[in-house]
Design a protein around this motif. Structure first.
Motif, PDB file in Angstrom:
ATOM      1  N   ALA A  45       0.849  -1.199   0.000  1.00  0.00           N
ATOM      2  CA  ALA A  45       0.000   0.000   0.000  1.00  0.00           C
ATOM      3  C   ALA A  45       0.880   1.242   0.000  1.00  0.00           C
ATOM      4  N   ASP A  46       0.288   2.354  -0.394  1.00  0.00           N
ATOM      5  CA  ASP A  46       1.000   3.635  -0.358  1.00  0.00           C
ATOM      6  C   ASP A  46       0.054   4.784  -0.014  1.00  0.00           C
ATOM      7  N   GLN A  47      -0.727   4.598   1.025  1.00  0.00           N
ATOM      8  CA  GLN A  47      -1.679   5.619   1.460  1.00  0.00           C
ATOM      9  C   GLN A  47      -1.190   6.246   2.756  1.00  0.00           C
ATOM     10  N   GLY A  48      -0.600   7.456   2.667  1.00  0.00           N
ATOM     11  CA  GLY A  48      -0.066   8.120   3.842  1.00  0.00           C
ATOM     12  C   GLY A  48       1.261   7.557   4.283  1.00  0.00           C
ATOM     13  N   GLY A  49       1.768   6.611   3.575  1.00  0.00           N
ATOM     14  CA  GLY A  49       3.026   5.930   3.864  1.00  0.00           C
ATOM     15  C   GLY A  49       3.082   4.693   2.989  1.00  0.00           C
ATOM     16  N   TYR A  50       3.978   3.799   3.325  1.00  0.00           N
ATOM     17  CA  TYR A  50       4.133   2.593   2.526  1.00  0.00           C
ATOM     18  C   TYR A  50       4.186   1.388   3.436  1.00  0.00           C
ATOM     19  N   GLU A  51       3.426   0.359   3.110  1.00  0.00           N
ATOM     20  CA  GLU A  51       3.479  -0.913   3.814  1.00  0.00           C
ATOM     21  C   GLU A  51       4.136  -1.929   2.887  1.00  0.00           C
ATOM     22  N   TYR A  52       5.146  -2.616   3.398  1.00  0.00           N
ATOM     23  CA  TYR A  52       5.929  -3.561   2.611  1.00  0.00           C
ATOM     24  C   TYR A  52       5.992  -4.923   3.269  1.00  0.00           C
ATOM     25  N   LEU A  53       6.077  -5.950   2.435  1.00  0.00           N
ATOM     26  CA  LEU A  53       6.574  -7.242   2.860  1.00  0.00           C
ATOM     27  C   LEU A  53       8.034  -7.243   2.431  1.00  0.00           C
ATOM     28  N   ARG A  54       8.927  -7.520   3.354  1.00  0.00           N
ATOM     29  CA  ARG A  54      10.357  -7.514   3.045  1.00  0.00           C
ATOM     30  C   ARG A  54      10.931  -8.895   3.306  1.00  0.00           C
ATOM     31  N   ILE A  55      11.693  -9.405   2.330  1.00  0.00           N
ATOM     32  CA  ILE A  55      12.389 -10.688   2.446  1.00  0.00           C
ATOM     33  C   ILE A  55      13.889 -10.381   2.386  1.00  0.00           C
ATOM     34  N   PRO A  56      14.564 -10.336   3.543  1.00  0.00           N
ATOM     35  CA  PRO A  56      15.997 -10.034   3.531  1.00  0.00           C
ATOM     36  C   PRO A  56      16.815 -11.229   3.049  1.00  0.00           C
ATOM     37  N   PHE A  57      18.003 -10.934   2.535  1.00  0.00           N
ATOM     38  CA  PHE A  57      18.915 -12.002   2.143  1.00  0.00           C
ATOM     39  C   PHE A  57      20.361 -11.575   2.331  1.00  0.00           C
ATOM     40  N   LYS A  58      21.230 -12.574   2.488  1.00  0.00           N
ATOM     41  CA  LYS A  58      22.679 -12.361   2.586  1.00  0.00           C
ATOM     42  C   LYS A  58      23.343 -13.216   1.531  1.00  0.00           C
ATOM     43  N   VAL A  59      24.418 -12.721   0.997  1.00  0.00           N
ATOM     44  CA  VAL A  59      25.153 -13.444  -0.042  1.00  0.00           C
ATOM     45  C   VAL A  59      25.846 -14.659   0.567  1.00  0.00           C
ATOM     46  N   GLU A  60      25.657 -15.795  -0.094  1.00  0.00           N
ATOM     47  CA  GLU A  60      26.363 -17.026   0.274  1.00  0.00           C
ATOM     48  C   GLU A  60      27.638 -17.158  -0.547  1.00  0.00           C
ATOM     49  N   SER A  61      27.535 -16.843  -1.835  1.00  0.00           N
ATOM     50  CA  SER A  61      28.712 -16.879  -2.704  1.00  0.00           C
ATOM     51  C   SER A  61      28.541 -15.828  -3.788  1.00  0.00           C
ATOM     52  N   GLY A  62      29.663 -15.253  -4.200  1.00  0.00           N
ATOM     53  CA  GLY A  62      29.639 -14.218  -5.223  1.00  0.00           C
ATOM     54  C   GLY A  62      29.328 -12.852  -4.637  1.00  0.00           C
ATOM     55  N   MET A  63      28.942 -11.923  -5.524  1.00  0.00           N
ATOM     56  CA  MET A  63      28.539 -10.576  -5.122  1.00  0.00           C
ATOM     57  C   MET A  63      27.233 -10.239  -5.827  1.00  0.00           C
ATOM     58  N   LEU A  64      26.430  -9.407  -5.203  1.00  0.00           N
ATOM     59  CA  LEU A  64      25.105  -9.108  -5.740  1.00  0.00           C
ATOM     60  C   LEU A  64      25.148  -8.487  -7.124  1.00  0.00           C
ATOM     61  N   ASP A  65      26.199  -7.762  -7.442  1.00  0.00           N
ATOM     62  CA  ASP A  65      26.259  -7.106  -8.744  1.00  0.00           C
ATOM     63  C   ASP A  65      26.999  -7.935  -9.797  1.00  0.00           C
ATOM     64  N   ALA A  66      27.232  -9.212  -9.499  1.00  0.00           N
ATOM     65  CA  ALA A  66      27.941 -10.077 -10.438  1.00  0.00           C
ATOM     66  C   ALA A  66      27.098 -11.328 -10.719  1.00  0.00           C
ATOM     67  N   PRO A  67      27.180 -11.853 -11.938  1.00  0.00           N
ATOM     68  CA  PRO A  67      26.428 -13.080 -12.263  1.00  0.00           C
ATOM     69  C   PRO A  67      26.845 -14.247 -11.371  1.00  0.00           C
ATOM     70  N   GLY A  68      25.884 -15.112 -11.074  1.00  0.00           N
ATOM     71  CA  GLY A  68      26.176 -16.340 -10.343  1.00  0.00           C
ATOM     72  C   GLY A  68      26.066 -16.243  -8.834  1.00  0.00           C
ATOM     73  N   ALA A  69      25.617 -15.110  -8.288  1.00  0.00           N
ATOM     74  CA  ALA A  69      25.511 -14.972  -6.838  1.00  0.00           C
ATOM     75  C   ALA A  69      24.435 -15.909  -6.279  1.00  0.00           C
ATOM     76  N   THR A  70      24.721 -16.492  -5.130  1.00  0.00           N
ATOM     77  CA  THR A  70      23.704 -17.248  -4.399  1.00  0.00           C
ATOM     78  C   THR A  70      23.455 -16.515  -3.082  1.00  0.00           C
ATOM     79  N   VAL A  71      22.201 -16.586  -2.606  1.00  0.00           N
ATOM     80  CA  VAL A  71      21.821 -15.867  -1.396  1.00  0.00           C
ATOM     81  C   VAL A  71      21.079 -16.773  -0.436  1.00  0.00           C
ATOM     82  N   ARG A  72      21.194 -16.454   0.855  1.00  0.00           N
ATOM     83  CA  ARG A  72      20.460 -17.152   1.917  1.00  0.00           C
ATOM     84  C   ARG A  72      19.381 -16.200   2.406  1.00  0.00           C
ATOM     85  N   LEU A  73      18.122 -16.661   2.368  1.00  0.00           N
ATOM     86  CA  LEU A  73      17.011 -15.816   2.785  1.00  0.00           C
ATOM     87  C   LEU A  73      16.939 -15.714   4.304  1.00  0.00           C
ATOM     88  N   GLY A  74      16.547 -14.536   4.759  1.00  0.00           N
ATOM     89  CA  GLY A  74      16.320 -14.293   6.180  1.00  0.00           C
ATOM     90  C   GLY A  74      14.842 -14.437   6.502  1.00  0.00           C
TER      91      GLY A  74
END
Length: 133
Positions: A45-74
């Motif tokens: 939603a975006d009425q008077g503010g924003y409500e989000y569902l957020r799925i955090p992640f951390k890199v397991e291998s590689g870097m986020l801006d490079a092909p082949g990255a794997t991530v672990r969800l929080g």
């Protein structure tokens, strides 16, 4: 911020594959990422503010801006941001307002999340669990 228990927590995925599956559903990689962590955001939603569902992640291998990255969800969570009033008086709705809101600090970055968005967040997490696990 309201945490949502999920079987997605600690699961490892290819970032590319996650993006292929989540972006068509309306998820975006949040703007506060760096090279070893980030999040997928779904704006509910975006009425008077924003409500989000957020799925955090951390890199397991590689870097986020490079092909082949794997991530672990929080642990997924729902959050609300309430932005400063009056800014929209100087910016038309749409892209310009979005650009202005993007750079302003929220009045309340951890606002109370209405129950209807907590419940919607739980349903969205269940949908993701069925899709990804």
């Amino acid at each position: 911020m309201i945490p949502i228990a999920s079987s997605l927590e600690n699961k490892v995925f290819s970032l590319y594959e996650l993006e292929k599956q989540l972006k068509p559903l309306g998820y975006v990689v949040g703007g506060n990422w760096d090279y070893d962590e980030g999040c997928f955001d779904y704006q509910m939603a975006d009425q008077g503010g924003y409500e989000y569902l957020r799925i955090p992640f951390k890199v397991e291998s590689g870097m986020l801006d490079a092909p082949g990255a794997t991530v672990r969800l929080g642990s997924p969570f729902v959050l609300a941001h309430i932005y400063q009033g009056g800014v929209e008086n100087h910016a038309d709705n749409g892209a310009l307002q979005g650009m202005v809101n993007q750079f302003q600090s929220p009045v309340d970055p951890d606002a109370k999340v209405p129950d209807k968005y907590v419940n919607r967040g739980k349903k969205l997490v269940q949908q993701l669990e069925h899709l990804l696990v």
